[in-house]
Design a protein around this motif. Structure first.
Motif, mmCIF file in Angstrom:
data_model
loop_
_atom_site.group_PDB
_atom_site.id
_atom_site.type_symbol
_atom_site.label_atom_id
_atom_site.label_comp_id
_atom_site.label_asym_id
_atom_site.label_seq_id
_atom_site.Cartn_x
_atom_site.Cartn_y
_atom_site.Cartn_z
ATOM 1 N N UNK A 288 0.811 -1.097 -0.092
ATOM 2 C CA UNK A 288 -0.057 0.012 0.095
ATOM 3 C C UNK A 288 0.980 1.294 0.128
ATOM 4 N N UNK A 289 0.665 2.111 -0.957
ATOM 5 C CA UNK A 289 1.301 3.431 -1.233
ATOM 6 C C UNK A 289 0.943 4.504 -0.263
ATOM 7 N N UNK A 290 1.632 4.757 0.826
ATOM 8 C CA UNK A 290 0.873 6.127 1.648
ATOM 9 C C UNK A 290 1.741 7.313 2.107
ATOM 10 N N UNK A 291 1.402 8.270 1.556
ATOM 11 C CA UNK A 291 2.126 9.661 1.730
ATOM 12 C C UNK A 291 2.624 9.913 2.972
ATOM 13 N N UNK A 292 3.745 10.574 3.054
ATOM 14 C CA UNK A 292 4.317 10.588 4.655
ATOM 15 C C UNK A 292 4.594 12.087 4.755
ATOM 16 N N UNK A 293 4.132 12.640 5.768
ATOM 17 C CA UNK A 293 4.384 14.022 6.189
ATOM 18 C C UNK A 293 5.411 14.135 7.437
ATOM 19 N N UNK A 294 6.331 15.080 7.393
ATOM 20 C CA UNK A 294 6.960 15.312 8.738
ATOM 21 C C UNK A 294 6.283 16.389 9.381
ATOM 22 N N UNK A 295 5.685 16.119 10.604
ATOM 23 C CA UNK A 295 4.769 16.858 11.363
ATOM 24 C C UNK A 295 5.686 18.135 11.754
ATOM 25 N N UNK A 296 6.871 17.920 12.109
ATOM 26 C CA UNK A 296 7.603 19.197 12.666
ATOM 27 C C UNK A 296 7.493 20.358 11.581
ATOM 28 N N UNK A 297 7.915 19.874 10.315
ATOM 29 C CA UNK A 297 7.919 20.807 9.286
ATOM 30 C C UNK A 297 6.497 21.221 8.906
ATOM 31 N N UNK A 298 5.450 20.571 9.158
ATOM 32 C CA UNK A 298 4.241 21.078 8.881
ATOM 33 C C UNK A 298 3.870 22.027 9.888
ATOM 34 N N UNK A 299 4.028 21.916 11.185
ATOM 35 C CA UNK A 299 3.851 22.868 12.112
ATOM 36 C C UNK A 299 4.961 23.963 12.258
ATOM 37 N N UNK A 300 5.657 24.060 11.193
ATOM 38 C CA UNK A 300 6.887 25.185 11.022
ATOM 39 C C UNK A 300 7.711 25.254 12.242
ATOM 40 N N UNK A 301 8.154 23.875 12.455
ATOM 41 C CA UNK A 301 9.484 23.812 13.436
ATOM 42 C C UNK A 301 10.639 23.401 12.637
ATOM 43 N N UNK A 302 11.750 23.352 13.216
ATOM 44 C CA UNK A 302 13.070 23.159 12.405
ATOM 45 C C UNK A 302 13.040 21.538 12.142
ATOM 46 N N UNK A 303 13.483 21.149 11.056
ATOM 47 C CA UNK A 303 13.758 19.464 11.013
ATOM 48 C C UNK A 303 14.800 19.304 11.780
ATOM 49 N N UNK A 304 14.782 17.907 12.126
ATOM 50 C CA UNK A 304 15.915 17.387 12.942
ATOM 51 C C UNK A 304 15.987 15.914 12.187
ATOM 52 N N UNK A 305 17.235 15.496 12.419
ATOM 53 C CA UNK A 305 17.763 14.169 11.943
ATOM 54 C C UNK A 305 16.936 12.917 12.674
ATOM 55 N N UNK A 306 16.328 11.941 12.091
ATOM 56 C CA UNK A 306 15.597 11.139 12.639
ATOM 57 C C UNK A 306 16.544 10.180 13.465
ATOM 58 N N UNK A 307 15.942 9.573 14.622
ATOM 59 C CA UNK A 307 16.737 8.572 15.568
ATOM 60 C C UNK A 307 15.872 7.564 15.746
ATOM 61 N N UNK A 308 16.598 6.713 16.776
ATOM 62 C CA UNK A 308 15.600 5.364 17.116
ATOM 63 C C UNK A 308 14.211 5.706 17.623
ATOM 64 N N UNK A 309 13.925 6.553 18.133
ATOM 65 C CA UNK A 309 12.653 6.878 18.538
ATOM 66 C C UNK A 309 11.782 7.741 17.599
ATOM 67 N N UNK A 310 12.323 8.020 16.765
ATOM 68 C CA UNK A 310 11.551 8.402 15.444
ATOM 69 C C UNK A 310 10.402 7.550 14.910
ATOM 70 N N UNK A 311 9.226 7.630 14.543
ATOM 71 C CA UNK A 311 8.321 6.728 13.996
ATOM 72 C C UNK A 311 7.190 7.316 13.148
ATOM 73 N N UNK A 312 6.601 6.496 12.568
ATOM 74 C CA UNK A 312 5.555 7.026 11.622
ATOM 75 C C UNK A 312 4.243 6.401 12.186
#
Length: 160
Positions: A61-85
């Motif tokens: 199943x193809x699912x679009x993915x949004x970075x919520x930080x960026x959508x909420x006008x926050x600085x992006x960060x490098x993803x780590x082991x706690x980052x999830x979708x």
């Protein structure tokens, strides 16, 4: 529907997934959440807004993915082991929300939350449905319909 079924549905409506973005807590009704997955390879798609990171293939199943930080006008960060979708669904639309970490599932009864006053004509993207205070901590309750609407708007932008 029996009285027991209605009681169970009401209890489920009060369950919310709490997740963290930029050290702030947000809540999303569990009835929209399909699953939580670890980060997968994201295929970039040209001409999407920067906050739309691309698409993932989740069990064919193809699912679009949004970075919520960026959508909420926050600085992006490098993803780590706690980052999830968090995969959410409203009607037939699905979207993956990249969050810093998932925190817990809590019960927020309607009398413990305060609805936000927002008009459809006002702010185009008002993702906040309400506010709740649990254990002396404020959680912003996100509006799933507004988050999923991004998928429709993105598709409209590509078609033009």
């Amino acid at each position: 529907m029996s009285t027991n079924d209605e009681m169970i549905d009401n209890k489920l409506d009060d369950l919310y997934m709490v997740f963290i973005i930029n050290d702030k807590k947000y809540a999303l009704s569990s009835k929209y959440i399909i699953e939580i997955i670890e980060m997968l390879p994201i295929t970039k798609v040209p001409f999407l807004p920067k906050y739309m990171k691309g698409i993932i293939n989740l069990r064919s199943t193809i699912i679009p993915v949004m970075d919520t930080r960026m959508r909420f006008d926050m600085e992006p960060i490098d993803y780590n082991e706690r980052t999830c979708i968090i995969i959410i669904e409203h009607e037939t639309d699905k979207i993956g929300l990249i969050v810093d970490a998932v925190n817990e599932v809590i019960n927020i009864s309607p009398d413990k939350s305060m609805k936000m006053n927002s008009s459809k004509d006002g702010v185009k993207q008002n993702f906040i449905k309400g506010v709740s205070e649990i254990n002396n901590e404020v959680q912003l309750i996100l509006d799933c319909e507004s988050l999923v609407r991004i998928v429709e708007e993105t598709n409209d932008g590509i078609d033009e």
